[in-house]
Design an enzyme around this catalytic site. Structure first.
Site, PDB file in Angstrom:
ATOM      1  N   PHE B 128     -15.142 -17.117 -13.223  1.00 32.52           N
ATOM      2  CA  PHE B 128     -15.843 -18.073 -12.386  1.00 32.52           C
ATOM      3  C   PHE B 128     -16.287 -17.352 -11.112  1.00 32.52           C
ATOM      4  O   PHE B 128     -15.448 -16.972 -10.289  1.00 32.52           O
ATOM      5  CB  PHE B 128     -14.892 -19.231 -12.060  1.00 32.52           C
ATOM      6  CG  PHE B 128     -15.474 -20.268 -11.151  1.00 32.52           C
ATOM      7  CD1 PHE B 128     -16.387 -21.194 -11.639  1.00 32.52           C
ATOM      8  CD2 PHE B 128     -15.109 -20.330  -9.806  1.00 32.52           C
ATOM      9  CE1 PHE B 128     -16.922 -22.160 -10.797  1.00 32.52           C
ATOM     10  CE2 PHE B 128     -15.644 -21.297  -8.970  1.00 32.52           C
ATOM     11  CZ  PHE B 128     -16.550 -22.213  -9.464  1.00 32.52           C
ATOM     12  N   LEU B 130     -18.009 -17.535  -7.821  1.00 34.24           N
ATOM     13  CA  LEU B 130     -18.594 -18.317  -6.724  1.00 34.24           C
ATOM     14  C   LEU B 130     -18.454 -17.585  -5.387  1.00 34.24           C
ATOM     15  O   LEU B 130     -19.437 -17.368  -4.676  1.00 34.24           O
ATOM     16  CB  LEU B 130     -17.896 -19.691  -6.649  1.00 34.24           C
ATOM     17  CG  LEU B 130     -18.347 -20.620  -5.529  1.00 34.24           C
ATOM     18  CD1 LEU B 130     -19.758 -21.119  -5.775  1.00 34.24           C
ATOM     19  CD2 LEU B 130     -17.406 -21.814  -5.414  1.00 34.24           C
ATOM     20  N   GLU B 132     -18.107 -15.132  -2.247  1.00 33.24           N
ATOM     21  CA  GLU B 132     -18.756 -13.875  -1.852  1.00 33.24           C
ATOM     22  C   GLU B 132     -18.093 -13.339  -0.587  1.00 33.24           C
ATOM     23  O   GLU B 132     -17.385 -14.089   0.101  1.00 33.24           O
ATOM     24  CB  GLU B 132     -20.246 -14.128  -1.600  1.00 33.24           C
ATOM     25  CG  GLU B 132     -20.932 -14.669  -2.832  1.00 33.24           C
ATOM     26  CD  GLU B 132     -22.442 -14.538  -2.802  1.00 33.24           C
ATOM     27  OE1 GLU B 132     -22.996 -14.004  -1.818  1.00 33.24           O
ATOM     28  OE2 GLU B 132     -23.061 -14.979  -3.791  1.00 33.24           O
ATOM     29  N   PRO B 133     -18.340 -12.072  -0.259  1.00 34.50           N
ATOM     30  CA  PRO B 133     -17.758 -11.546   0.975  1.00 34.50           C
ATOM     31  C   PRO B 133     -18.146 -12.397   2.192  1.00 34.50           C
ATOM     32  O   PRO B 133     -17.424 -12.466   3.178  1.00 34.50           O
ATOM     33  CB  PRO B 133     -18.356 -10.141   1.080  1.00 34.50           C
ATOM     34  CG  PRO B 133     -18.663  -9.765  -0.332  1.00 34.50           C
ATOM     35  CD  PRO B 133     -19.049 -11.030  -1.030  1.00 34.50           C
ATOM     36  N   ARG B 273      28.118 -21.341  -3.781  1.00 35.70           N
ATOM     37  CA  ARG B 273      28.332 -20.309  -2.774  1.00 35.70           C
ATOM     38  C   ARG B 273      29.229 -20.798  -1.635  1.00 35.70           C
ATOM     39  O   ARG B 273      28.979 -21.862  -1.063  1.00 35.70           O
ATOM     40  CB  ARG B 273      26.967 -19.895  -2.207  1.00 35.70           C
ATOM     41  CG  ARG B 273      27.008 -18.731  -1.252  1.00 35.70           C
ATOM     42  CD  ARG B 273      27.289 -17.447  -1.982  1.00 35.70           C
ATOM     43  NE  ARG B 273      26.880 -16.280  -1.232  1.00 35.70           N
ATOM     44  CZ  ARG B 273      26.998 -15.047  -1.708  1.00 35.70           C
ATOM     45  NH1 ARG B 273      27.489 -14.835  -2.918  1.00 35.70           N
ATOM     46  NH2 ARG B 273      26.616 -14.028  -0.984  1.00 35.70           N
ATOM     47  N   GLN B 284      25.883 -29.645   6.546  1.00 40.93           N
ATOM     48  CA  GLN B 284      24.770 -30.574   6.774  1.00 40.93           C
ATOM     49  C   GLN B 284      23.431 -29.829   6.899  1.00 40.93           C
ATOM     50  O   GLN B 284      22.395 -30.309   6.420  1.00 40.93           O
ATOM     51  CB  GLN B 284      25.028 -31.380   8.042  1.00 40.93           C
ATOM     52  CG  GLN B 284      24.128 -32.591   8.128  1.00 40.93           C
ATOM     53  CD  GLN B 284      24.417 -33.432   9.349  1.00 40.93           C
ATOM     54  OE1 GLN B 284      24.550 -32.914  10.469  1.00 40.93           O
ATOM     55  NE2 GLN B 284      24.548 -34.719   9.156  1.00 40.93           N
ATOM     56  N   ILE B 342      18.306 -20.697   1.479  1.00 37.40           N
ATOM     57  CA  ILE B 342      19.631 -21.089   0.986  1.00 37.40           C
ATOM     58  C   ILE B 342      20.251 -19.957   0.156  1.00 37.40           C
ATOM     59  O   ILE B 342      21.461 -19.750   0.172  1.00 37.40           O
ATOM     60  CB  ILE B 342      19.514 -22.417   0.184  1.00 37.40           C
ATOM     61  CG1 ILE B 342      19.192 -23.564   1.158  1.00 37.40           C
ATOM     62  CG2 ILE B 342      20.793 -22.713  -0.612  1.00 37.40           C
ATOM     63  CD1 ILE B 342      18.786 -24.870   0.500  1.00 37.40           C
ATOM     64  N   GLU B 368      -8.917 -22.648  -4.893  1.00 31.09           N
ATOM     65  CA  GLU B 368      -9.345 -23.972  -5.403  1.00 31.09           C
ATOM     66  C   GLU B 368      -9.577 -24.956  -4.241  1.00 31.09           C
ATOM     67  O   GLU B 368      -9.195 -26.121  -4.306  1.00 31.09           O
ATOM     68  CB  GLU B 368      -8.258 -24.503  -6.353  1.00 31.09           C
ATOM     69  CG  GLU B 368      -8.673 -25.633  -7.267  1.00 31.09           C
ATOM     70  CD  GLU B 368      -9.410 -25.173  -8.516  1.00 31.09           C
ATOM     71  OE1 GLU B 368      -9.990 -26.019  -9.174  1.00 31.09           O
ATOM     72  OE2 GLU B 368      -9.405 -23.971  -8.829  1.00 31.09           O
TER      73      GLU B 368
HETATM   74  C1  LIG Z   1      -5.988 -14.474  -5.694  1.00 34.52           C
HETATM   75  C2  LIG Z   1      -7.293 -15.175  -5.517  1.00 34.52           C
HETATM   76  C3  LIG Z   1      -8.050 -15.495  -6.636  1.00 34.52           C
HETATM   77  C4  LIG Z   1      -9.311 -16.100  -6.486  1.00 34.52           C
HETATM   78  N1  LIG Z   1     -10.065 -16.355  -7.593  1.00 34.52           N
HETATM   79  C5  LIG Z   1     -11.355 -16.786  -7.448  1.00 34.52           C
HETATM   80  C6  LIG Z   1     -12.226 -16.892  -8.570  1.00 34.52           C
HETATM   81  O1  LIG Z   1     -11.824 -16.652  -9.715  1.00 34.52           O
HETATM   82  N2  LIG Z   1     -13.508 -17.267  -8.357  1.00 34.52           N
HETATM   83  C7  LIG Z   1     -13.995 -17.551  -7.116  1.00 34.52           C
HETATM   84  O2  LIG Z   1     -15.182 -17.875  -7.006  1.00 34.52           O
HETATM   85  N3  LIG Z   1     -13.194 -17.466  -6.009  1.00 34.52           N
HETATM   86  C8  LIG Z   1     -11.894 -17.080  -6.155  1.00 34.52           C
HETATM   87  N4  LIG Z   1     -11.068 -16.960  -5.046  1.00 34.52           N
HETATM   88  C9  LIG Z   1     -11.635 -17.195  -3.726  1.00 34.52           C
HETATM   89  C10 LIG Z   1     -11.167 -18.454  -3.035  1.00 34.52           C
HETATM   90  O3  LIG Z   1     -11.705 -19.576  -3.678  1.00 34.52           O
HETATM   91  C11 LIG Z   1     -11.609 -18.328  -1.573  1.00 34.52           C
HETATM   92  O4  LIG Z   1     -10.792 -17.337  -0.957  1.00 34.52           O
HETATM   93  C12 LIG Z   1     -11.530 -19.614  -0.831  1.00 34.52           C
HETATM   94  O5  LIG Z   1     -12.502 -20.507  -1.303  1.00 34.52           O
HETATM   95  C13 LIG Z   1     -11.728 -19.419   0.677  1.00 34.52           C
HETATM   96  O6  LIG Z   1     -12.873 -18.684   0.941  1.00 34.52           O
HETATM   97  P1  LIG Z   1     -12.798 -17.430   1.950  1.00 34.52           P
HETATM   98  O7  LIG Z   1     -11.654 -16.595   1.520  1.00 34.52           O
HETATM   99  O8  LIG Z   1     -14.114 -16.773   1.995  1.00 34.52           O
HETATM  100  O9  LIG Z   1     -12.463 -18.042   3.355  1.00 34.52           O
HETATM  101  P2  LIG Z   1     -13.503 -18.592   4.430  1.00 34.52           P
HETATM  102  O10 LIG Z   1     -14.483 -19.484   3.786  1.00 34.52           O
HETATM  103  O11 LIG Z   1     -14.033 -17.458   5.204  1.00 34.52           O
HETATM  104  O12 LIG Z   1     -12.532 -19.419   5.348  1.00 34.52           O
HETATM  105  C14 LIG Z   1     -11.521 -18.786   6.133  1.00 34.52           C
HETATM  106  C15 LIG Z   1     -10.492 -19.808   6.577  1.00 34.52           C
HETATM  107  O13 LIG Z   1     -11.083 -20.765   7.423  1.00 34.52           O
HETATM  108  C16 LIG Z   1     -10.802 -22.080   6.979  1.00 34.52           C
HETATM  109  N5  LIG Z   1     -11.945 -22.958   7.249  1.00 34.52           N
HETATM  110  C17 LIG Z   1     -13.151 -22.904   6.666  1.00 34.52           C
HETATM  111  N6  LIG Z   1     -13.948 -23.873   7.131  1.00 34.52           N
HETATM  112  C18 LIG Z   1     -13.209 -24.569   8.038  1.00 34.52           C
HETATM  113  C19 LIG Z   1     -13.466 -25.704   8.863  1.00 34.52           C
HETATM  114  N7  LIG Z   1     -14.641 -26.333   8.805  1.00 34.52           N
HETATM  115  N8  LIG Z   1     -12.494 -26.128   9.673  1.00 34.52           N
HETATM  116  C20 LIG Z   1     -11.303 -25.508   9.718  1.00 34.52           C
HETATM  117  N9  LIG Z   1     -11.000 -24.441   8.960  1.00 34.52           N
HETATM  118  C21 LIG Z   1     -11.941 -23.978   8.130  1.00 34.52           C
HETATM  119  C22 LIG Z   1     -10.572 -21.930   5.491  1.00 34.52           C
HETATM  120  O14 LIG Z   1      -9.830 -22.971   5.006  1.00 34.52           O
HETATM  121  C23 LIG Z   1      -9.886 -20.598   5.419  1.00 34.52           C
HETATM  122  O15 LIG Z   1      -8.503 -20.794   5.610  1.00 34.52           O
HETATM  123  C24 LIG Z   1      -9.790 -16.405  -5.183  1.00 34.52           C
HETATM  124  C25 LIG Z   1      -9.007 -16.101  -4.046  1.00 34.52           C
HETATM  125  C26 LIG Z   1      -7.774 -15.492  -4.210  1.00 34.52           C
HETATM  126  C27 LIG Z   1      -6.985 -15.171  -2.987  1.00 34.52           C
END
Ligand SMILES: Cc1cc2nc3c(=O)[nH]c(=O)nc-3n(C[C@H](O)[C@H](O)[C@H](O)COP(=O)(O)OP(=O)(O)OC[C@H]3O[C@@H](n4cnc5c(N)ncnc54)[C@H](O)[C@@H]3O)c2cc1C
Lengths: 113, 388
Positions: B128, B130, B132-133, B273, B284, B342, B368
């Site tokens: 999947f 979606l 991008e950097p 333990r 507690q 724990i 997700e």
């Molecule tokens: C192990 C792993 C597997 C993955 N597999 C897939 C895959 O198979 N296919 C795929 O397409 N993607 C995949 N991803 C990507 C993942 O879906 C993205 O990392 C995720 O959607 C977040 O995008 P980003 O990392 O670019 O963070 P950014 O979009 O840059 O966001 C950075 C942070 O800012 C927060 N943020 C963003 N907007 C707001 C806002 N409006 N207000 C407050 N906070 C905000 C975000 O929640 C995040 O914590 C994977 C990621 C990992 C780590």
């Protein structure tokens, strides 16, 4: 950020003494023949009692004299191991001979730049 | 709502629980603690068992030959399937079969023949593509991969990051910008075969999830024909929206399963333990940690089953799915963390599954749809949909 795909440290002679000096950490390693052709890419996972040291001691014992090795300490030994195998396959068109005898069940394809 | 399982659901739960305890956990003792795959013989043997149980292809809708399992039952089973070391990302090591990507069910007949049916038969795997950097939380604005019209097709140029399984897949679903002037309405979804010239898996992206890794992709003058457009041009985000939201619910259930397993370990350990002349269970401070675990698990379970029940009844469930994903991933993380505390030093070791769950559960707050994005979805519901 520079990303190193290949393990390109200098080779060391594979002896029991050299292996005994290794850390007990997790990681990956390569074994080569005397000319530096890679024979095997291995991993020292969490089931190795002393990580890289245990694995390389075993390799030294099983392979005898004439081989070389290099190691990389890496907690992500598993994904790094897969990566090194895929990079080797991309560079040489095949797995190292000793990995080819017992390949991992699923290996992907990389085309490193 | 009453979330007590029916007798039929309980029978399936018991069956899956037994499968995890008798088949999966003993095998795991021999595998590397970070493994995500079984040796081929074991995989085949266990897949034959899930077929005999009538549960193989658990996520495949009935009209495509899957077992007739509603989403509430699916959640109850997902909670069971996750209760082992690799269970969060590879429940039962994939022996219950996969359904493929939600979007591919929306394919046209020709595409179904070429991609969906081979995927359902286990002959093809998909990725999947979606993120991008330039960002994944807000892909509508972030996507920079371009697809330009050429020779009855499209030329893709750009890159993707964090893409799981791309190195092992035969094809993938790739989102690219087809109209730069239109934002969200300028994105198209393409099916790209992995052997298409110009498609490259450049490297493994090493993350906390150290064996089921992600990859970085590059598209360099990668030409695909018009037949590879999934859905309609410029309507990439409309493909399978409902199915995608639905997926979030069993995703939450996986977090609950792992949390339950960690909680059970912590209870057992606390009862066993002794420190300062007394069992941990009598302290507690420890009891309160266990109480907080119980509350986190029950909260997540309640909201996840509520979302599933609404989806099953055909009611709107977008907000409920966001609440489920949020409570399960964040609560699950807290539960694993307390269970490690724990266990003391043992909790930090690779001898126990806790450290793997801790690492992998952390990703669940980002993957997700990150927690912040789920909160945005819920806020929109509270404050009205005009909120930007
Ligand atoms: C192990 C792993 C597997 C993955 N597999 C897939 C895959 O198979 N296919 C795929 O397409 N993607 C995949 N991803 C990507 C993942 O879906 C993205 O990392 C995720 O959607 C977040 O995008 P980003 O990392 O670019 O963070 P950014 O979009 O840059 O966001 C950075 C942070 O800012 C927060 N943020 C963003 N907007 C707001 C806002 N409006 N207000 C407050 N906070 C905000 C975000 O929640 C995040 O914590 C994977 C990621 C990992 C780590």
């Amino acid at each position: 950020m520079s990303i190193r795909l290949r393990l390109d440290k200098p080779w060391q002679l594979l002896t029991a003494e050299a292996a005994a000096r290794l850390p007990g950490q997790l990681g990956v390693y390569q074994i080569a023949d005397a000319k530096g052709a890679i024979l095997y890419i291995g991993q020292a996972g969490a089931r190795s009692p002393f990580g890289l040291r245990s694995e390389l001691l075993r390799e030294a014992k099983e392979r005898g004299a004439g081989c070389q090795f290099r190691v990389e300490v890496n907690m992500q030994y598993r994904s790094r191991w897969f990566e090194l195998l895929m990079v080797h396959q991309a560079d040489h068109g095949a797995l190292p001979p000793d990995n080819a005898k017992n390949p991992p069940p699923v290996l992907g394809r990389l085309s490193p730049a | 709502m009453d979330f007590e399982p029916s007798s039929e659901q309980q029978m399936l739960i018991d069956q899956v629980r037994r499968f995890v305890r008798e088949e999966i956990i003993p095998l795991e003792a021999k595998l590397d603690p970070d493994s995500s795959e079984l040796p081929p013989d074991d995989f085949k043997r266990l897949t034959d068992k899930t077929k005999a149980m009538g549960l193989f292809g658990i996520d495949i809708p009935r009209e495509f030959g899957g077992p007739d399992i509603d989403i509430v039952t699916r959640v109850l089973l997902a909670i069971e399937m996750a209760q082992h070391r690799a269970g969060l990302y590879v429940p039962c090591y994939g022996t219950f079969g996969g359904a493929g990507l939600a979007q591919i069910f929306e394919a046209n007949e020709d595409q179904k023949e070429r991609y969906l049916y081979p995927t359902l038969r286990g002959e093809k795997k998909a990725f999947f593509g979606l993120t991008e950097p330039s960002g994944g939380s807000d892909p509508a604005r972030a996507i920079q991969t371009r697809a330009e019209r050429k020779d009855n097709g499209w030329v893709l140029n750009g890159s993707k990051i964090f893409i799981s399984n791309a190195d092992r897949a035969q094809y993938g679903i790739v989102f690219a910008r087809t109209d730069a002037s239109k934002g969200r309405a300028g994105i198209t979804c393409f099916i790209v075969d992995s052997d298409t010239p110009g498609f490259h898996v450049r490297r493994v992206v090493h993350t906390l999830r150290s064996s089921h890794y992600a990859t970085e992709l590059e598209f360099k003058d990668c030409w695909v024909s018009d037949h590879q457009v999934l859905g309609e041009v410029n309507k990439g985000f409309a493909v399978a929206n409902d199915r995608l939201t639905r997926q979030r619910i069993p995703y939450a259930a996986g977090c609950i399963g792992v949390a339950i397993a960690a909680h059970e370990m912590a209870i057992e350990w606390a009862k066993m333990r002794t420190t300062f002349g007394e069992k941990l269970a009598n302290r507690q401070a420890v009891q309160w940690m266990l109480v907080d675990n119980e509350i986190d698990i029950r909260t997540a379970r309640h909201f996840t089953l509520e979302a599933a029940e609404k989806a099953r009844r055909g009611l709107p469930f977008r907000t409920e799915a966001a609440i489920a994903k949020l409570t399960a991933s964040e609560g699950g993380g807290r539960v694993v963390d307390r269970a490690m505390q724990i266990h003391g030093g043992m909790g930090m070791t690779k001898d126990l599954p806790l450290e793997r769950w801790y690492r992998e559960m952390r990703i669940r707050r980002v993957g997700e749809g990150p927690s912040e994005v789920q909160r945005m979805v819920i806020a929109r519901e509270i404050l009205g949909s005009n909120l930007r």
